[in-house]
Design a protein around this motif. Structure first.
Motif, short mmCIF file in Angstrom:
data_model
loop_
_atom_site.label_atom_id
_atom_site.label_comp_id
_atom_site.label_asym_id
_atom_site.label_seq_id
_atom_site.Cartn_x
_atom_site.Cartn_y
_atom_site.Cartn_z
N GLN A 2 0.82 -1.20 0.00
CA GLN A 2 0.00 0.00 0.00
C GLN A 2 0.86 1.26 0.00
O GLN A 2 0.57 2.21 -0.73
N LYS A 11 -2.15 5.30 -6.01
CA LYS A 11 -3.26 5.41 -5.06
C LYS A 11 -3.16 6.75 -4.33
O LYS A 11 -2.07 7.27 -4.11
N PHE A 15 -4.48 5.72 1.37
CA PHE A 15 -4.66 4.32 0.95
C PHE A 15 -3.88 3.39 1.87
O PHE A 15 -4.33 2.29 2.19
N SER A 18 -5.34 1.04 4.68
CA SER A 18 -6.76 0.79 4.41
C SER A 18 -6.98 -0.70 4.14
O SER A 18 -6.02 -1.48 4.06
N GLN A 19 -8.22 -1.07 3.97
CA GLN A 19 -8.55 -2.45 3.59
C GLN A 19 -9.03 -2.50 2.15
O GLN A 19 -9.74 -3.43 1.75
N SER A 20 -8.62 -1.51 1.35
CA SER A 20 -9.02 -1.45 -0.05
C SER A 20 -8.35 -2.55 -0.86
O SER A 20 -7.23 -2.97 -0.57
N TRP A 21 -9.04 -2.97 -1.89
CA TRP A 21 -8.61 -4.05 -2.76
C TRP A 21 -7.33 -3.71 -3.52
O TRP A 21 -7.18 -2.60 -4.01
N GLU A 26 -2.29 -3.56 -9.77
CA GLU A 26 -1.48 -3.03 -8.68
C GLU A 26 -0.36 -4.00 -8.30
O GLU A 26 0.76 -3.59 -8.02
#
Length: 149
Positions: A2, A11, A15, A18-21, A26
């Motif tokens: 990340q 990003k 970011f 975070s728990q974003s995909w 990426e």
């Protein structure tokens, strides 16, 4: 990863943590950033289009290519392809590993029964209406290229 994606400008700030995909695109950027295996991206607009990529996948594995990371949209279950078997006609199978599995290794038959690893027919392993991104990885060479097909 990340932090690297944030530092690269891929990003936005925040970011990190975070728990974003994080998907195949990426992951490919991070492979290049960290000097890992070379990643070649292949976008398949619909799952039924994977039939048209079978020769490319077969060539990838027979020429020493590493596992292929797979991510989709409607089919949000990421996969790792470990091999391909082309049969007569349009029959084709892929060896799929669930990259989310962790823990104490179990007997192979338990992993297969839980669908954590195993051969699956291409026509049923992928959602025909989902797009897919494939990241075909290859060990580093003198040229560490990041390419998009």
């Amino acid at each position: 990863m990340q932090a690297a994606l944030e530092d690269m400008g891929d990003k936005p700030p925040g970011f990190r943590g975070s728990q974003s995909w994080i998907g195949c695109v990426e992951a490919s950027l991070c492979l290049a950033h960290f000097g890992g295996p070379q990643g070649r991206l292949c976008h398949v607009p619909r799952g039924v289009g994977l039939q048209g990529e079978l020769e490319r996948l077969y060539s990838h594995f027979t020429s020493g290519g590493s596992p292929v990371m797979v991510g989709g949209d409607a089919d949000a279950q990421s996969k790792a392809l470990l091999g391909i078997c082309l049969g007569p006609g349009t029959e084709a199978y892929v060896l799929i590993l669930d990259p989310h599995y962790w823990g104490t290794p179990k007997h192979p038959s338990e992993l297969q029964a839980a669908r954590r690893v195993g051969w699956q027919e291409v026509s049923t392993a992928f959602d025909p209406n989902s797009f897919y991104n494939l990241c075909l990885t290859r060990p580093n060479s003198d040229k560490n290229q990041h390419t998009l097909d």
